[in-house]
Motif scaffolding. Structure first.
Motif, mmCIF file in Angstrom:
data_model
loop_
_atom_site.group_PDB
_atom_site.id
_atom_site.type_symbol
_atom_site.label_atom_id
_atom_site.label_comp_id
_atom_site.label_asym_id
_atom_site.label_seq_id
_atom_site.Cartn_x
_atom_site.Cartn_y
_atom_site.Cartn_z
ATOM 1 N N VAL A 1 20.935 -3.510 12.736
ATOM 2 C CA VAL A 1 19.594 -3.224 13.251
ATOM 3 C C VAL A 1 18.872 -2.320 12.254
ATOM 4 O O VAL A 1 19.448 -1.359 11.737
ATOM 5 C CB VAL A 1 19.671 -2.551 14.635
ATOM 6 N N ASN A 2 17.618 -2.647 11.981
ATOM 7 C CA ASN A 2 16.884 -1.912 10.944
ATOM 8 C C ASN A 2 15.496 -1.501 11.432
ATOM 9 O O ASN A 2 14.855 -2.208 12.188
ATOM 10 C CB ASN A 2 16.716 -2.790 9.700
ATOM 11 N N ALA A 3 15.078 -0.330 10.933
ATOM 12 C CA ALA A 3 13.722 0.160 11.175
ATOM 13 C C ALA A 3 13.158 0.618 9.826
ATOM 14 O O ALA A 3 13.910 0.919 8.890
ATOM 15 C CB ALA A 3 13.732 1.294 12.185
ATOM 16 N N ILE A 4 11.836 0.703 9.771
ATOM 17 C CA ILE A 4 11.183 1.099 8.518
ATOM 18 C C ILE A 4 10.235 2.269 8.793
ATOM 19 O O ILE A 4 9.476 2.250 9.765
ATOM 20 C CB ILE A 4 10.385 -0.061 7.899
ATOM 21 N N SER A 5 10.292 3.253 7.907
ATOM 22 C CA SER A 5 9.309 4.330 7.927
ATOM 23 C C SER A 5 8.477 4.210 6.648
ATOM 24 O O SER A 5 9.027 4.119 5.549
ATOM 25 C CB SER A 5 10.002 5.696 7.975
ATOM 26 N N ILE A 6 7.148 4.208 6.808
ATOM 27 C CA ILE A 6 6.257 4.001 5.669
ATOM 28 C C ILE A 6 5.329 5.197 5.517
ATOM 29 O O ILE A 6 4.774 5.705 6.503
ATOM 30 C CB ILE A 6 5.421 2.718 5.859
ATOM 31 N N SER A 7 5.149 5.635 4.242
ATOM 32 C CA SER A 7 4.217 6.725 3.933
ATOM 33 C C SER A 7 3.206 6.220 2.920
ATOM 34 O O SER A 7 3.564 5.568 1.937
ATOM 35 C CB SER A 7 4.966 7.933 3.361
ATOM 36 N N TYR A 8 1.942 6.568 3.157
ATOM 37 C CA TYR A 8 0.877 6.149 2.241
ATOM 38 C C TYR A 8 0.366 7.295 1.360
ATOM 39 O O TYR A 8 -0.453 7.063 0.471
ATOM 40 C CB TYR A 8 -0.296 5.571 3.045
ATOM 41 N N GLU A 9 0.866 8.504 1.607
ATOM 42 C CA GLU A 9 0.414 9.657 0.817
ATOM 43 C C GLU A 9 1.580 10.511 0.318
ATOM 44 O O GLU A 9 1.709 10.719 -0.880
ATOM 45 C CB GLU A 9 -0.541 10.520 1.651
ATOM 46 N N ASP A 10 2.373 11.024 1.262
ATOM 47 C CA ASP A 10 3.479 11.915 0.897
ATOM 48 C C ASP A 10 4.768 11.104 0.737
ATOM 49 O O ASP A 10 5.326 10.622 1.726
ATOM 50 C CB ASP A 10 3.655 12.992 1.977
ATOM 51 N N LYS B 1 0.807 -1.214 0.000
ATOM 52 C CA LYS B 1 0.000 0.000 0.000
ATOM 53 C C LYS B 1 0.848 1.275 0.000
ATOM 54 O O LYS B 1 0.339 2.354 -0.340
ATOM 55 C CB LYS B 1 -0.925 0.013 1.221
ATOM 56 N N ALA B 2 2.082 1.173 0.383
ATOM 57 C CA ALA B 2 2.932 2.355 0.569
ATOM 58 C C ALA B 2 3.272 3.023 -0.769
ATOM 59 O O ALA B 2 3.518 2.355 -1.764
ATOM 60 C CB ALA B 2 4.211 1.955 1.299
ATOM 61 N N VAL B 3 3.266 4.373 -0.744
ATOM 62 C CA VAL B 3 3.793 5.111 -1.904
ATOM 63 C C VAL B 3 5.302 5.233 -1.781
ATOM 64 O O VAL B 3 6.007 5.434 -2.782
ATOM 65 C CB VAL B 3 3.147 6.509 -2.018
#
Length: 257
Positions: free
Chosen positions: A80-89, A22-24
């Motif tokens: 070590v990993n992290a995720i940032s997800i955006s659905y619009e911008d 779903k992520a842009v």
């Protein structure tokens, strides 16, 4: 127990797969060196801008990337990993990551995905410098609020271009017309054929020969005339003398009694 662990693991993989679908855009970052307060601060920044941010295990991330066919992710899964997800911008998370790194000199981006394109850590600054979605929308609204001015400008450009094209066409036609007239003039005065040129050459040569002969003939005629005149005079003189002699003899002849 192991079965429940496997089920939960599969559920986490499925949830991550759905989120990434779903992520842009999404950003995978290395948060090595951040303490608890800094992690919470960073999480609030993402949340306040409607972006997701969470730490994920490498096995979950690897399985999800395999299901999606994201081979690029498998190449950077270390530490070590992290995720940032955006659905619009798509650009917003990059600005937060770049700003946090500038403040703390911590948090580095490993890889990001933006609407079908992959970008490396070297591209994070370029991405962060792009206008945000709000700015782009504001620019679009400004354009939409002045349609009349845009229409007038557009029509003016169209008219100017049309006039320029007409002038160019006119110039081309004038040039072609001039060249056509020159071709017609050349056709009206055809060059003499080869036979005519040779005949004219022969006539000229005969004329030159004749002109060279005429003075010589004139001279010979003059000489002949001069020679002929004394002969006529001589003949006349002889005729006269003969007549006089005849008359004298007649006078001297005695009369017969």
């Amino acid at each position: 127990m192991e079965k429940q662990v496997i089920i939960r693991k599969k559920e986490k993989v499925e949830r991550l797969v759905e989120k990434l679908k779903k992520a842009v855009s999404f950003y995978i970052v290395d948060f090595t060196g951040l303490n608890a307060n800094e992690m919470n601060n960073l999480r609030r920044r993402f949340k306040n801008n409607n972006f997701e941010y969470f730490v994920t295990k490498n096995t979950i991330l690897r399985l999800a990337s395999e299901k999606l066919g994201f081979e690029q992710i498998s190449e950077i899964i270390t530490g070590v990993n992290a995720i940032s997800i955006s659905y619009e911008d798509p650009i917003g998370p990059a600005k937060i990551i770049a700003g946090f790194y500038k403040e703390k000199n911590l948090l580095s981006m490993k890889l990001c995905y933006i609407e079908g394109q992959w970008f490396s850590s070297q591209d994070i600054k370029k991405i962060a410098d792009l206008p945000s979605k709000e700015i782009l929308l504001g620019q679009l609204l400004n354009l939409l609020n002045s349609p009349v001015n845009q229409f007038v400008t557009l029509m003016k450009n169209i008219v100017c271009n049309f006039v320029r094209v007409l002038d160019e066409i006119k110039g081309v036609k004038e040039k072609e017309s001039k060249e056509a007239e020159e071709i017609i003039e050349v056709k009206e005065e055809p060059l003499p054929k080869k036979e005519e040129r040779e005949e004219a050459k022969d006539v000229k040569e005969v004329k030159d020969v004749k002109e060279r002969k005429e003075p010589k003939e004139s001279k010979e005629t003059k000489e002949t005339k001069e020679t002929k005149e004394p002969e006529e005079i001589k003949k006349t003189k002889e005729t006269k003398e003969s007549k006089e002699t005849k008359e004298t003899k007649k006078q001297n002849k005695p009369n017969k009694l």
